[in-house]
Motif scaffolding. Structure first.
Motif, short mmCIF file in Angstrom:
data_model
loop_
_atom_site.label_atom_id
_atom_site.label_comp_id
_atom_site.label_asym_id
_atom_site.label_seq_id
_atom_site.Cartn_x
_atom_site.Cartn_y
_atom_site.Cartn_z
N SER A 137 0.81 -1.21 0.00
CA SER A 137 0.00 0.00 0.00
C SER A 137 0.85 1.27 0.00
N ASP A 138 2.13 1.12 0.28
CA ASP A 138 3.03 2.27 0.30
C ASP A 138 3.54 2.53 -1.11
N LEU A 139 2.77 3.26 -1.90
CA LEU A 139 3.13 3.48 -3.30
C LEU A 139 4.34 4.39 -3.46
N ALA A 140 4.74 5.07 -2.40
CA ALA A 140 5.95 5.88 -2.47
C ALA A 140 7.17 5.01 -2.75
N ALA A 141 7.06 3.71 -2.46
CA ALA A 141 8.20 2.80 -2.63
C ALA A 141 8.22 2.11 -3.99
N VAL A 142 7.35 2.52 -4.91
CA VAL A 142 7.32 1.92 -6.26
C VAL A 142 8.66 2.14 -6.96
N ARG A 143 9.19 1.07 -7.59
CA ARG A 143 10.50 1.16 -8.24
C ARG A 143 10.46 0.90 -9.75
N THR A 144 9.35 0.44 -10.28
CA THR A 144 9.28 0.19 -11.73
C THR A 144 9.69 1.44 -12.49
N LYS A 145 10.58 1.27 -13.49
CA LYS A 145 11.15 2.40 -14.23
C LYS A 145 10.49 2.55 -15.58
N ALA A 146 10.36 3.79 -16.02
CA ALA A 146 9.85 4.10 -17.36
C ALA A 146 10.84 5.05 -18.03
N VAL A 147 11.54 4.56 -19.02
CA VAL A 147 12.59 5.33 -19.70
C VAL A 147 12.04 5.87 -21.02
N PRO A 148 12.05 7.21 -21.22
CA PRO A 148 11.50 7.76 -22.47
C PRO A 148 12.30 7.33 -23.69
N GLU A 149 11.54 7.08 -24.79
CA GLU A 149 12.17 6.68 -26.05
C GLU A 149 11.24 7.11 -27.19
N GLY A 150 11.52 8.26 -27.75
CA GLY A 150 10.68 8.77 -28.83
C GLY A 150 9.28 9.09 -28.33
N ASP A 151 8.27 8.52 -28.98
CA ASP A 151 6.88 8.82 -28.61
C ASP A 151 6.35 7.85 -27.56
N HIS A 152 7.25 7.03 -26.98
CA HIS A 152 6.80 6.07 -25.98
C HIS A 152 7.86 5.94 -24.88
N TYR A 153 7.64 5.02 -23.98
CA TYR A 153 8.58 4.74 -22.88
C TYR A 153 8.85 3.24 -22.88
N ARG A 154 9.96 2.86 -22.27
CA ARG A 154 10.22 1.44 -22.03
C ARG A 154 10.22 1.19 -20.52
N LEU A 155 9.41 0.24 -20.11
CA LEU A 155 9.20 -0.02 -18.68
C LEU A 155 9.96 -1.27 -18.25
N TYR A 156 10.50 -1.20 -17.01
CA TYR A 156 11.26 -2.30 -16.43
C TYR A 156 10.84 -2.44 -14.97
N GLY A 157 10.42 -3.64 -14.59
CA GLY A 157 10.06 -3.85 -13.19
C GLY A 157 9.10 -5.02 -13.04
N GLN A 158 8.64 -5.21 -11.82
CA GLN A 158 7.74 -6.33 -11.52
C GLN A 158 6.56 -5.82 -10.69
N LYS A 159 5.37 -6.32 -11.01
CA LYS A 159 4.17 -6.01 -10.26
C LYS A 159 3.54 -7.32 -9.77
N ILE A 160 2.97 -7.27 -8.57
CA ILE A 160 2.36 -8.47 -8.00
C ILE A 160 0.88 -8.20 -7.70
N PHE A 161 0.16 -9.30 -7.46
CA PHE A 161 -1.27 -9.26 -7.13
C PHE A 161 -2.10 -8.61 -8.25
N ILE A 162 -1.80 -8.91 -9.50
CA ILE A 162 -2.50 -8.29 -10.61
C ILE A 162 -3.68 -9.20 -11.03
N THR A 163 -4.87 -8.76 -10.69
CA THR A 163 -6.08 -9.52 -10.98
C THR A 163 -6.34 -9.60 -12.48
N TRP A 164 -6.51 -10.82 -12.98
CA TRP A 164 -6.71 -11.08 -14.41
C TRP A 164 -5.61 -10.40 -15.24
N GLY A 165 -4.37 -10.44 -14.71
CA GLY A 165 -3.25 -9.82 -15.40
C GLY A 165 -2.92 -10.47 -16.72
#
Length: 596
Positions: free
Chosen positions: A171-199
């Motif tokens: 619940s402490d979203l201040a600790a989120v570490r997933t990265k989003a690196v800009p690249e042209g008109d989009h971003y590239r994301l790196y990281g892991q998420k848990i508890f994703i319903t119907w992920g």
């Protein structure tokens, strides 16, 4: 296991008599919402819930979703049921017409959400999360993003998810570490998420993830979080799903309940970076995500109601069939069905009365949401939105806590057979247990309710609510029907307890924050019980008039009896909670941590 039957009579009563369905047709865009249309929607939804979704509930629980080489495979029958759900137009019921939705009131949608979750909670979680993703995109996405994703999300051709939680950041979203690196008109994301319903699943051609992440130069804490759309399959120029994106489900959680709903660990960027697109502004992601979160919290509150209704139906039918014991007052000495025993009747009435209070509270709030969006008067829109914002934490937490309590009571009605999986009572309790946890635990809802919503206007919104409740109590006490009058007396006492608790809470928020937070869950539950009592009082006023006019007398006499039971047996909890709130934090904080 008994067959699920949608409680259509009570749904109709609440929608027309308490939530003001007829008045909604006067709002811009709702002109075609006639009683006939509402009846058709309820009837068709009931058929799908009873004939298609409910039969899959127990087999889905037993089989569960599974992770295969190419991704998650839904339980047998779910993909076919989902296709029928989509083809019948249920996914877009209240969706924006500009993107293919039907634009019907949230009030009608609330009734269908109850039916989907009563009949098959694991299945219903999939469209529930899609609705939240849709609303977040609709409000915050660029025109390009909305054009590319909303039509298929609203139709249900694609589904949506919400990706917040990480292993180190619950619940402490201040600790989120997933990265989003800009690249042209989009971003590239790196990281892991848990508890994703119907992920992940195989029921649709694409899954659209809404993901919280940080850009390289983002400030620390929640101020540095941004929101991104990350599709499972990137889109071709014509909008069709194309190349597989670098996002994968790497494992499924083994859970207490909702086994047929895949709870995924999602990995982004294992093979070069998952391509994502910014939603709204950088570093405003948390605010944008809360649009989705509030949508989900409202529907999870209805989920608590829905599972409670299903558990009640199971317990009621079992109590009518199970012959056990004899009545002390019986002269014949014959064994009777357990529904004749006073304690079983107490349990069933406790379940029934609270379910009806929850339904009324949830549907009236859904109608408030409709008025907040559609009323032509700006002041009235603002007033309704303020009421919704204030009470959504109460709806979510109170209804889900009662959902667990009522499902547990359903097991108790069955006695030893309730503890046996074959009867089905266990599943409702197992499934219900997650609802007070996800989308923000009860403690988080209570902190939001007291620490933010109540404090934000120094109790002005609550004072307005209390005044409306007092007016209803006065109308009840003026009734010539003694049963209705007694409900008014009980409601007046409950409203006074809420007013006193509010005054205490406002003082504590300003002078002793720990004490306020220690009492916040009790304060939220007190508010829920009184809001439920308020709606049951309003229901009693209507039922009394209709019963006197001989309109469906059996139903309306039952409604009066249920309202009276709630007033006599449930509403007094408000005064007990008031005393608990007034005790402050001292007893909880005096024990050294080492002694826990």
């Amino acid at each position: 296991m008994s067959t699920y039957i949608a409680p259509l009579r009570d749904m109709r009563f609440v929608m027309t008599e308490l939530a003001g369905l007829g008045e909604l047709s006067l709002l811009p865009g709702f002109e075609e919402v006639t009683p006939e249309l509402a009846e058709a929607v309820l009837g068709e939804a009931a058929k799908l819930a009873t004939e298609v979704l409910a039969p899959l509930n127990k087999p889905g629980d037993e089989q569960g979703a599974r992770l295969a080489k190419d991704g998650v495979v839904a339980a047998d029958g779910f993909a076919t049921a989902y296709r029928q759900f989509v083809e019948s137009g249920w996914s877009g019921l209240s969706g924006a017409p500009d993107f293919g939705g039907q634009g019907l009131p949230e009030l009608l949608s609330a009734a269908t959400v109850e039916m989907w979750n009563s009949s098959n909670m694991a299945f219903a979680l999939c469209p529930l999360l899609t609705a939240g993703a849709t609303e977040a995109l609709r409000q915050h996405g660029s025109e390009e993003l909305k054009g590319r994703y909303l039509p298929n999300l609203i139709s249900g051709e694609w589904t949506g998810t919400m990706n917040l939680t990480e292993p180190q950041a619950g619940s402490d979203l201040a600790a989120v570490r997933t990265k989003a690196v800009p690249e042209g008109d989009h971003y590239r994301l790196y990281g892991q998420k848990i508890f994703i319903t119907w992920g992940d699943h195989d029921m649709t051609g694409n899954v659209i993830h809404l993901v919280l992440a940080r850009t390289p130069d983002a400030p620390e804490g929640v101020r540095g979080i941004s929101l991104f759309v990350v599709p499972k399959f990137l889109l071709n120029a014509d909008g069709s799903p194309g190349q597989r994106n670098d996002v994968h489900c790497v494992s499924l959680e083994h859970k207490l309940g909702i086994h047929a709903s895949p709870t995924c660990v999602m990995s982004f960027g294992d093979q070069g970076g998952a391509i994502g697109y910014l939603v709204g502004q950088e570093n405003k992601g948390l605010a944008h995500m809360f649009t989705m979160m509030n949508e989900a919290r409202q529907k999870v509150g209805i989920q608590g109601l829905a599972v409670a209704e299903r558990a009640y139906q199971q317990a009621r039918e079992y109590a009518k069939e199970r012959v056990q014991g004899r009545l002390a007052a019986s002269k014949s000495g014959d064994a009777v069905a357990i529904i004749h025993h006073p304690d079983v009747r107490r349990m069933l009435m406790t379940m029934k009365s609270q379910i009806e209070a929850m339904r009324a509270f949830a549907y009236v709030m859904a109608a408030d949401m409709d008025r907040a969006h559609r009323d032509p008067d700006a002041g009235e829109r603002a007033r309704r939105q303020a009421r919704v914002d204030l009470l959504i934490p109460v709806l979510k937490a109170w209804c889900t806590e009662l959902g667990v309590e009522i499902a547990s009571m359903g097991v108790q009605v069955h006695g030893g057979m309730g503890y046996i999986e074959e009867t089905g009572a266990c599943q409702f309790l197992r499934d219900a247990r997650i609802a007070p946890i996800y989308e923000g635990t009860t403690g988080i809802q209570a902190a939001d309710f007291a620490g933010r919503k109540l404090a934000s206007d120094q109790g002005a919104g609550m004072a307005e609510l209390v005044a409306e409740m007092r007016q209803t109590a006065l109308e009840l006490k003026r009734s010539k029907d003694t049963q209705v009058e007694s409900i008014g007396t009980a409601l007046a006492a409950g409203v006074q307890a809420l007013d006193d608790a509010t005054a205490w809470m406002l003082h504590a928020l300003a002078t002793e924050l720990d004490a306020a937070l220690a009492g916040s869950v009790d304060y939220l539950m007190l508010t829920g019980y009184v809001c439920g009592g308020w709606q049951m009082g309003r229901a009693a006023l209507s039922a009394s008039k209709k019963s006197a006019a001989n309109e469906d007398p059996d139903f309306h006499r039952a409604k009066l009896a249920t309202a009276r039971f709630y007033a006599d047996k449930v509403l007094p909890k408000a005064n007990a909670l008031l005393e608990a709130i007034r005790s402050g934090a001292s007893s909880g904080s005096s024990l050294p941590i080492e002694q826990f």
